[in-house]
Scaffold this motif. Structure first.
Motif, PDB file in Angstrom:
ATOM      1  N   MET A   1     -35.012  12.525 -11.824  1.00  0.00           N
ATOM      2  CA  MET A   1     -34.171  13.424 -11.029  1.00  0.00           C
ATOM      3  C   MET A   1     -35.047  14.238 -10.080  1.00  0.00           C
ATOM      4  N   THR A   2     -34.527  14.545  -8.905  1.00  0.00           N
ATOM      5  CA  THR A   2     -35.262  15.359  -7.949  1.00  0.00           C
ATOM      6  C   THR A   2     -35.114  16.830  -8.293  1.00  0.00           C
ATOM      7  N   PHE A   3     -35.969  17.657  -7.686  1.00  0.00           N
ATOM      8  CA  PHE A   3     -35.834  19.104  -7.877  1.00  0.00           C
ATOM      9  C   PHE A   3     -34.432  19.552  -7.477  1.00  0.00           C
ATOM     10  N   HIS A   4     -33.953  19.033  -6.357  1.00  0.00           N
ATOM     11  CA  HIS A   4     -32.650  19.445  -5.838  1.00  0.00           C
ATOM     12  C   HIS A   4     -31.524  19.093  -6.811  1.00  0.00           C
ATOM     13  N   SER A   5     -31.561  17.895  -7.355  1.00  0.00           N
ATOM     14  CA  SER A   5     -30.479  17.484  -8.255  1.00  0.00           C
ATOM     15  C   SER A   5     -30.525  18.259  -9.565  1.00  0.00           C
ATOM     16  N   MET A   6     -31.720  18.525 -10.089  1.00  0.00           N
ATOM     17  CA  MET A   6     -31.815  19.339 -11.305  1.00  0.00           C
ATOM     18  C   MET A   6     -31.318  20.755 -11.045  1.00  0.00           C
ATOM     19  N   TRP A   7     -31.705  21.295  -9.914  1.00  0.00           N
ATOM     20  CA  TRP A   7     -31.296  22.656  -9.570  1.00  0.00           C
ATOM     21  C   TRP A   7     -29.773  22.746  -9.449  1.00  0.00           C
ATOM     22  N   ALA A   8     -29.180  21.762  -8.799  1.00  0.00           N
ATOM     23  CA  ALA A   8     -27.725  21.760  -8.616  1.00  0.00           C
ATOM     24  C   ALA A   8     -27.001  21.628  -9.953  1.00  0.00           C
ATOM     25  N   GLU A   9     -27.582  20.907 -10.885  1.00  0.00           N
ATOM     26  CA  GLU A   9     -26.965  20.703 -12.193  1.00  0.00           C
ATOM     27  C   GLU A   9     -26.988  21.988 -13.025  1.00  0.00           C
ATOM     28  N   LEU A  10     -28.068  22.737 -12.915  1.00  0.00           N
ATOM     29  CA  LEU A  10     -28.225  23.969 -13.692  1.00  0.00           C
ATOM     30  C   LEU A  10     -27.475  25.144 -13.074  1.00  0.00           C
ATOM     31  N   LEU A  11     -27.290  25.107 -11.772  1.00  0.00           N
ATOM     32  CA  LEU A  11     -26.793  26.258 -11.010  1.00  0.00           C
ATOM     33  C   LEU A  11     -25.467  26.851 -11.503  1.00  0.00           C
ATOM     34  N   PRO A  12     -24.469  26.044 -11.888  1.00  0.00           N
ATOM     35  CA  PRO A  12     -23.183  26.646 -12.267  1.00  0.00           C
ATOM     36  C   PRO A  12     -23.170  27.319 -13.634  1.00  0.00           C
ATOM     37  N   ILE A  13     -24.149  27.046 -14.497  1.00  0.00           N
ATOM     38  CA  ILE A  13     -24.092  27.516 -15.883  1.00  0.00           C
ATOM     39  C   ILE A  13     -24.254  29.024 -15.954  1.00  0.00           C
ATOM     40  N   GLY A  14     -23.270  29.674 -16.547  1.00  0.00           N
ATOM     41  CA  GLY A  14     -23.355  31.114 -16.754  1.00  0.00           C
ATOM     42  C   GLY A  14     -23.159  31.955 -15.522  1.00  0.00           C
ATOM     43  N   ARG A  15     -22.658  31.360 -14.454  1.00  0.00           N
ATOM     44  CA  ARG A  15     -22.487  32.114 -13.201  1.00  0.00           C
ATOM     45  C   ARG A  15     -21.145  32.823 -13.188  1.00  0.00           C
ATOM     46  N   SER A  16     -21.148  34.095 -12.822  1.00  0.00           N
ATOM     47  CA  SER A  16     -19.929  34.893 -12.751  1.00  0.00           C
ATOM     48  C   SER A  16     -19.228  34.659 -11.427  1.00  0.00           C
ATOM     49  N   SER A  17     -17.959  34.304 -11.485  1.00  0.00           N
ATOM     50  CA  SER A  17     -17.195  34.100 -10.251  1.00  0.00           C
ATOM     51  C   SER A  17     -16.966  35.427  -9.534  1.00  0.00           C
ATOM     52  N   ALA A  18     -17.012  36.516 -10.282  1.00  0.00           N
ATOM     53  CA  ALA A  18     -16.764  37.835  -9.689  1.00  0.00           C
ATOM     54  C   ALA A  18     -17.970  38.344  -8.910  1.00  0.00           C
ATOM     55  N   SER A  19     -19.155  38.255  -9.516  1.00  0.00           N
ATOM     56  CA  SER A  19     -20.343  38.831  -8.882  1.00  0.00           C
ATOM     57  C   SER A  19     -21.229  37.802  -8.190  1.00  0.00           C
ATOM     58  N   GLY A  20     -21.095  36.546  -8.586  1.00  0.00           N
ATOM     59  CA  GLY A  20     -22.005  35.526  -8.083  1.00  0.00           C
ATOM     60  C   GLY A  20     -23.332  35.519  -8.816  1.00  0.00           C
ATOM     61  N   GLY A  21     -23.519  36.469  -9.744  1.00  0.00           N
ATOM     62  CA  GLY A  21     -24.745  36.535 -10.522  1.00  0.00           C
ATOM     63  C   GLY A  21     -24.605  35.800 -11.843  1.00  0.00           C
ATOM     64  N   TYR A  22     -25.666  35.810 -12.623  1.00  0.00           N
ATOM     65  CA  TYR A  22     -25.713  35.036 -13.858  1.00  0.00           C
ATOM     66  C   TYR A  22     -25.672  35.936 -15.087  1.00  0.00           C
ATOM     67  N   ARG A  23     -24.974  35.432 -16.123  1.00  0.00           N
ATOM     68  CA  ARG A  23     -24.851  36.141 -17.396  1.00  0.00           C
ATOM     69  C   ARG A  23     -25.215  35.173 -18.516  1.00  0.00           C
ATOM     70  N   ARG A  24     -26.466  34.768 -18.486  1.00  0.00           N
ATOM     71  CA  ARG A  24     -26.992  33.830 -19.487  1.00  0.00           C
ATOM     72  C   ARG A  24     -27.714  34.633 -20.565  1.00  0.00           C
ATOM     73  N   TYR A  25     -26.956  35.205 -21.474  1.00  0.00           N
ATOM     74  CA  TYR A  25     -27.536  36.062 -22.498  1.00  0.00           C
ATOM     75  C   TYR A  25     -27.904  35.245 -23.733  1.00  0.00           C
ATOM     76  N   ALA A  26     -28.910  35.722 -24.457  1.00  0.00           N
ATOM     77  CA  ALA A  26     -29.427  34.987 -25.605  1.00  0.00           C
ATOM     78  C   ALA A  26     -28.358  34.710 -26.647  1.00  0.00           C
ATOM     79  N   TRP A  27     -28.328  33.464 -27.113  1.00  0.00           N
ATOM     80  CA  TRP A  27     -27.476  33.026 -28.219  1.00  0.00           C
ATOM     81  C   TRP A  27     -25.981  33.162 -27.902  1.00  0.00           C
ATOM     82  N   THR A  28     -25.635  32.970 -26.625  1.00  0.00           N
ATOM     83  CA  THR A  28     -24.236  32.921 -26.207  1.00  0.00           C
ATOM     84  C   THR A  28     -23.915  31.509 -25.750  1.00  0.00           C
TER      85      THR A  28
END
Length: 405
Positions: A1-28
């Motif tokens: 996989m390319t850097f771009h494809s890996m980045w695109a795959e990871l990007l949506p995980i834990g992203r808040s639709s309200a803020s656009g920021g990430y909420r990837r907290y431990a053990w959630t």
């Protein structure tokens, strides 16, 4: 996989639709998705995958038992509404660098590892770098078991709910002894590279830094019927302390931030009985940091006394200055400067990292990728794709220089 494809795959995980920021907290749930992503990347490359006793994930090319391994990686968790790059850039770049090295047909004489350290940001339990601190013996099992999130859930309860054994956590000296060098790539959390025009830099040191909790205790009362002269309002003392922190930091050319606050009873029409604020302060040297924090505490006590408020100050965490291994740092500079007249910039940072925690146990170094705005711990955090690719190439060069036959 390319850097771009890996980045695109990871990007949506834990992203808040309200803020656009990430909420990837431990053990959630979001953390679990990130961990699944890491495992999938390891398995797709035929790497040996394992999770250590503290929940840190490892992917190995070669047998780590051989010793003198070269390891790279970072973390995948985030601060509340954090940016996409802080942590994940280092993990994605590690897999991309391995792919590039395989494309070069590099033969390694040392084991090569990629790691995702758990709970680096400390967003849920209030202590940064829990995974690496446990492994390095800088956090005891007893201390870890006392960590509690805002909902009263303890770290052991959270780990168990996520399918991990909290009774197994603790120092991991045998694992760390197998590592000869750890290199962490990270987006720069500042504008030094942007101002110098460089895509990649090398870290010199991490500033000493810590977190202090200020508890201002007053008296709850009615906001509409209590005379100003009769109030014991802890919010006033807290507000004045925030301004004092800015003043003390500015005078010392340091930084000090009250970024988190808890108020009781937290009613619009109620004078607070308790205002609890968390101070984060950092400086280029220990003496300066001590001066700043002492000045803030003295001012806070004066304000508290003036308003009839009680004050308790608790240091919750502290990390002394970290000088990265000079020999390894110089080797990175030699590798990246080979066959070119360009000199790779070396710069300090006020941000803490897993590499800083591990530096007391194994040789560590860091690479920084240019951040054009300097913004971090925010949805606005950004690094251009060509700079990210330059970071991957630099990391690949370093890994080749350190680990090849």
């Amino acid at each position: 996989m390319t850097f771009h494809s890996m980045w695109a795959e990871l990007l949506p995980i834990g992203r808040s639709s309200a803020s656009g920021g990430y909420r990837r907290y431990a053990w959630t749930g979001a953390d679990a998705e990130c961990r699944d992503w890491f495992r999938a990347q390891a398995e797709a490359r035929g790497l040996a995958y394992e999770v250590d006793r503290n929940g840190n994930q490892w992917a190995w090319l070669g047998d780590p038992a051989q010793g003198d391994a070269v390891v790279t990686g970072s973390h995948l968790d985030s601060v509340p509404d954090g940016g996409a790059f802080d942590g994940p850039l280092g993990v994605v770049s590690s897999f991309a660098a391995l792919d590039e090295l395989r494309g070069r047909d590099v033969r390694f004489g040392k084991p090569l590892g990629i790691v995702n350290f758990g709970d680096e940001e400390g967003a849920r339990f209030g202590l940064a770098c829990v995974g690496s601190r446990l492994a390095a013996g800088q956090l005891t099992v007893e201390q870890a078991h006392r960590l509690t999130d805002g909902d009263g859930i303890t770290l052991p309860q959270a780990m168990e709910a996520a399918g991990y054994d909290p009774e197994a956590i603790g120092p991991d000296p045998e694992r760390l002894a197998r590592i000869g060098a750890f290199v962490e790539l990270h987006v720069e959390q500042g504008r030094a590279l942007d101002l110098s025009g460089d895509q990649v830099g090398i870290a010199s040191a991490i500033w000493p830094h810590g977190r202090w909790r200020f508890d201002f205790r007053g008296e709850a009362n009615h906001a509409g019927t209590t005379r100003l002269a009769d109030r014991r309002d802890p919010m006033l003392s807290y507000a004045e302390t925030v301004l004092a922190a800015r003043r003390e930091a500015r005078l010392a050319d340091a930084v000090a931030t009250f970024g988190k606050i808890a108020v009781e009873p937290n009613g619009v029409n109620a004078i607070p009985s308790l205002v609890r604020g968390w101070l984060d302060s950092r400086a280029a040297d220990q003496h300066t940091l001590d001066t700043v924090v002492t000045g803030i505490q003295q001012a806070a006590r004066e304000y508290a006394d003036a308003h009839g408020v009680d004050l308790d100050v608790v240091r919750e965490s502290f990390t002394p200055v970290v000088e990265f291994d000079h020999a390894l740092r110089d080797e990175l500079a030699r590798i990246l400067g080979k066959d070119t007249d360009l000199k790779v910039p070396v710069l300090g940072t006020g941000a803490g990292h897993d590499a800083g925690i591990l530096s007391g146990t194994i040789p560590t170094a860091m690479l920084f990728v240019r951040n054009p705005t300097g913004v971090s711990h925010s949805p606005a955090e950004f690094a251009a794709e060509d700079d990210c690719v330059a970071g991957v190439t630099a990391l690949a060069d370093v890994l080749e220089g350190l680990a090849r036959t």
